[in-house]
Design a protein around this motif. Structure first.
Motif, PDB file in Angstrom:
ATOM      1  N   PRO A 104       0.779  -1.233   0.000  1.00  0.00           N
ATOM      2  CA  PRO A 104       0.000   0.000   0.000  1.00  0.00           C
ATOM      3  C   PRO A 104       0.815   1.290   0.000  1.00  0.00           C
ATOM      4  N   THR A 105       2.048   1.238  -0.486  1.00  0.00           N
ATOM      5  CA  THR A 105       2.947   2.381  -0.348  1.00  0.00           C
ATOM      6  C   THR A 105       3.454   2.838  -1.711  1.00  0.00           C
ATOM      7  N   LEU A 106       3.529   4.156  -1.897  1.00  0.00           N
ATOM      8  CA  LEU A 106       4.197   4.667  -3.085  1.00  0.00           C
ATOM      9  C   LEU A 106       5.584   4.052  -3.193  1.00  0.00           C
ATOM     10  N   TYR A 107       6.084   3.907  -4.424  1.00  0.00           N
ATOM     11  CA  TYR A 107       7.426   3.342  -4.559  1.00  0.00           C
ATOM     12  C   TYR A 107       8.033   3.796  -5.868  1.00  0.00           C
ATOM     13  N   GLU A 108       9.218   3.291  -6.183  1.00  0.00           N
ATOM     14  CA  GLU A 108      10.020   3.797  -7.290  1.00  0.00           C
ATOM     15  C   GLU A 108       9.653   3.205  -8.646  1.00  0.00           C
ATOM     16  N   GLY A 109       8.734   2.248  -8.691  1.00  0.00           N
ATOM     17  CA  GLY A 109       8.361   1.644  -9.953  1.00  0.00           C
ATOM     18  C   GLY A 109       9.362   0.599 -10.421  1.00  0.00           C
ATOM     19  N   PHE A 110       9.241   0.232 -11.700  1.00  0.00           N
ATOM     20  CA  PHE A 110      10.150  -0.713 -12.345  1.00  0.00           C
ATOM     21  C   PHE A 110      10.121  -2.090 -11.678  1.00  0.00           C
ATOM     22  N   GLU A 111       8.903  -2.540 -11.407  1.00  0.00           N
ATOM     23  CA  GLU A 111       8.755  -3.875 -10.819  1.00  0.00           C
ATOM     24  C   GLU A 111       7.405  -4.451 -11.220  1.00  0.00           C
ATOM     25  N   TYR A 112       7.400  -5.749 -11.438  1.00  0.00           N
ATOM     26  CA  TYR A 112       6.157  -6.483 -11.649  1.00  0.00           C
ATOM     27  C   TYR A 112       6.365  -7.897 -11.142  1.00  0.00           C
ATOM     28  N   THR A 113       5.383  -8.409 -10.458  1.00  0.00           N
ATOM     29  CA  THR A 113       5.333  -9.820 -10.104  1.00  0.00           C
ATOM     30  C   THR A 113       3.870 -10.220  -9.993  1.00  0.00           C
ATOM     31  N   TYR A 118      -0.060  -3.611  -6.245  1.00  0.00           N
ATOM     32  CA  TYR A 118       0.521  -2.340  -5.814  1.00  0.00           C
ATOM     33  C   TYR A 118      -0.593  -1.290  -5.753  1.00  0.00           C
ATOM     34  N   SER A 119      -0.969  -0.875  -4.554  1.00  0.00           N
ATOM     35  CA  SER A 119      -2.058   0.106  -4.443  1.00  0.00           C
ATOM     36  C   SER A 119      -1.556   1.504  -4.091  1.00  0.00           C
ATOM     37  N   GLY A 120      -0.247   1.663  -3.864  1.00  0.00           N
ATOM     38  CA  GLY A 120       0.347   2.981  -3.707  1.00  0.00           C
ATOM     39  C   GLY A 120       0.742   3.547  -5.061  1.00  0.00           C
ATOM     40  N   ALA A 121       1.149   4.811  -5.059  1.00  0.00           N
ATOM     41  CA  ALA A 121       1.435   5.505  -6.312  1.00  0.00           C
ATOM     42  C   ALA A 121       2.715   5.025  -6.973  1.00  0.00           C
ATOM     43  N   ALA A 122       2.647   4.826  -8.281  1.00  0.00           N
ATOM     44  CA  ALA A 122       3.839   4.676  -9.115  1.00  0.00           C
ATOM     45  C   ALA A 122       4.356   6.081  -9.443  1.00  0.00           C
ATOM     46  N   PRO A 123       5.601   6.214  -9.918  1.00  0.00           N
ATOM     47  CA  PRO A 123       6.167   7.561 -10.127  1.00  0.00           C
ATOM     48  C   PRO A 123       5.343   8.468 -11.025  1.00  0.00           C
ATOM     49  N   ASN A 124       4.674   7.911 -12.034  1.00  0.00           N
ATOM     50  CA  ASN A 124       3.887   8.779 -12.922  1.00  0.00           C
ATOM     51  C   ASN A 124       2.623   9.298 -12.255  1.00  0.00           C
ATOM     52  N   GLN A 125       2.311   8.796 -11.043  1.00  0.00           N
ATOM     53  CA  GLN A 125       1.091   9.205 -10.357  1.00  0.00           C
ATOM     54  C   GLN A 125       1.354  10.186  -9.218  1.00  0.00           C
ATOM     55  N   ASN A 126       2.597  10.636  -9.082  1.00  0.00           N
ATOM     56  CA  ASN A 126       2.869  11.661  -8.070  1.00  0.00           C
ATOM     57  C   ASN A 126       4.007  12.603  -8.486  1.00  0.00           C
ATOM     58  N   ALA A 127       5.132  12.059  -8.953  1.00  0.00           N
ATOM     59  CA  ALA A 127       6.323  12.872  -9.197  1.00  0.00           C
ATOM     60  C   ALA A 127       6.134  13.861 -10.335  1.00  0.00           C
ATOM     61  N   GLY A 128       5.437  13.470 -11.388  1.00  0.00           N
ATOM     62  CA  GLY A 128       5.272  14.356 -12.528  1.00  0.00           C
ATOM     63  C   GLY A 128       4.498  15.618 -12.190  1.00  0.00           C
ATOM     64  N   MET A 129       3.375  15.463 -11.493  1.00  0.00           N
ATOM     65  CA  MET A 129       2.595  16.629 -11.105  1.00  0.00           C
ATOM     66  C   MET A 129       3.379  17.512 -10.135  1.00  0.00           C
ATOM     67  N   LEU A 130       4.146  16.883  -9.238  1.00  0.00           N
ATOM     68  CA  LEU A 130       4.956  17.664  -8.308  1.00  0.00           C
ATOM     69  C   LEU A 130       6.010  18.474  -9.045  1.00  0.00           C
ATOM     70  N   ALA A 131       6.674  17.867 -10.035  1.00  0.00           N
ATOM     71  CA  ALA A 131       7.686  18.595 -10.809  1.00  0.00           C
ATOM     72  C   ALA A 131       7.071  19.796 -11.528  1.00  0.00           C
ATOM     73  N   ASP A 132       5.887  19.619 -12.094  1.00  0.00           N
ATOM     74  CA  ASP A 132       5.183  20.740 -12.721  1.00  0.00           C
ATOM     75  C   ASP A 132       4.943  21.858 -11.711  1.00  0.00           C
ATOM     76  N   TYR A 133       4.360  21.510 -10.591  1.00  0.00           N
ATOM     77  CA  TYR A 133       3.991  22.512  -9.596  1.00  0.00           C
ATOM     78  C   TYR A 133       5.230  23.255  -9.082  1.00  0.00           C
TER      79      TYR A 133
END
Length: 385
Positions: A104-113, A118-133
């Motif tokens: 349930p935690t955001l993480y760095e992505g680049f993983e699948y099993t 994965y119910s936390g945010a992947a990087p495209n669901q938090n970092a991109g909007m933050l960089a814009d802002y």
């Protein structure tokens, strides 16, 4: 409740002690609330949900040991983990037992099993909007400060690219111990003073993050010009820090407890009635809550609680989570979520300054580094729910 069959047994892996307990305790409570609500509504398939608890104490080795213990004790499915190092310690155990971990935690992505949801945010669901802002409101100079483990290194690599794409510069990048000494923190504060006017992007977690933010406040930085931005520092950490020292700092996440939606009002009411009127609720806690509800709905629809049935059923429906409508992606096993950016107000509460107008599909491998879903028209960019 009356139960006509053997219980559905699940296990929880949330630290009640250790350096990340300040956050994981809220995740544990949210998962417990979800189980309590499920049982009060009749359980699953006329079976009670039995919850096996643990305290892995923020230690990857303990997480691995506790995962084995819970599965040996009869848990079919595990819920938990915060740091990526703990998830990576648990996954081989889950895979070897043909079980399932809900993370349930955001993480760095680049993983699948096929053994993890994965119910936390992947990087495209938090970092991109933050960089814009940040680049639109706080200029072009940034300084990265992180805890010394997997997630901060990988997150900073992604954030450096996002900021660079917007013409910004990362002045420097420094990592300190997960449980840093006062001397380590003081050294970073001195480096920030020498760096001139920069915005700090922090991937510090747990108690170390709280102590760093306290030192930052004591050092007298002007947070209107030099806030600390983060994907991790949320309501539980703010409560530990104090509202005065937290004012002006920034977080990007799919959920904030101030969201004014029917589902969130009910969630916040139930959470605080159960755990106290001042109990902080973070994005990570909300994910811990709704992933238990997703599991329960999948079991009801499948008529079974085994991993294969749950995995097959999860992508076939949506769920009204406190943050908004979510669903699990059938290809990546990550979740469609709602990116948001918020700033801490003088009362210690987050104020949402930017949010997506629809759930954003997960892109854990960043096939499209710049996702147009977070690039909102200017007249929508500063709304709130």
């Amino acid at each position: 409740m009356t139960s006509r069959g053997a219980p559905v047994t699940i296990g929880m892996l949330f630290s009640q002690t250790g350096v990340t307990a300040v956050l994981e305790r809220s995740q544990r409570q949210a998962a417990m609330l979800a189980v309590s609500q499920i049982n009060s509504e009749g359980g699953l398939l006329d079976r009670e949900v039995v919850l096996l608890d643990s305290d892995p104490a923020s230690n990857p080795g303990r997480f691995r040991t506790e995962a084995k213990r819970l599965l040996d004790a009869g848990a079919e499915t595990l819920f938990g983990c915060y740091m990526s190092s703990t998830r990576k310690a648990v996954l081989p155990v889950v895979e070897s037992r043909n079980s399932l971990l809900f993370y349930p935690t955001l993480y760095e992505g680049f993983e699948y099993t096929p053994f993890c949801i994965y119910s936390g945010a992947a990087p495209n669901q938090n970092a991109g909007m933050l960089a814009d802002y940040l680049t639109e409101t706080h200029g072009q100079s940034y300084y990265f400060v992180g805890s010394n483990y997997v997630y901060p290194y990988e997150c900073n690599r992604i954030m450096r690219d996002l900021l660079s794409n917007r013409g910004a510069t990362v002045v420097d990048e420094v990592y300190i111990s997960l449980d840093p000494s006062d001397e380590e923190i003081a050294r970073v504060i001195a480096m920030l003073k020498d760096a001139g006017p920069v915005v700090v992007f922090s991937t510090l977690v747990g108690d170390g993050a709280v102590r760093f933010y306290k030192a930052y406040d004591k050092a007298g930085f002007d947070r209107t010009a030099q806030p600390i931005a983060s994907l991790t520092f949320g309501e539980p950490e703010i409560q530990a820090l104090g509202s005065e020292a937290a004012t002006g700092h920034i977080k990007a996440a799919p959920y904030f407890s101030v969201l004014d939606t029917p589902a969130n009002r009910e969630f916040v009411k139930s959470y605080r009635e159960t755990f106290g009127p001042d109990a902080p609720i973070s994005a990570e806690a909300e994910a811990a809550y709704f992933q238990v509800k997703l599991f329960a709905e999948a079991v009801r629809r499948a008529g079974k609680s085994d991993r294969n049935s749950v995995i097959r059923t999860l992508p076939t429906f949506s769920f009204e989570a406190p943050q908004g409508t979510v669903r699990v992606d059938s290809v990546t096993h990550h979740t469609h979520l709602w990116p948001r950016v918020a700033v801490v107000g003088e009362d210690g509460e987050f104020e949402i300054v930017r949010e997506a107008t629809e759930p954003v599909a997960p892109d854990p491998y960043l096939v499209e580094l710049e996702n147009s879903s977070w690039m909102l028209p200017s007249d929508l960019a500063h709304g709130s729910s």
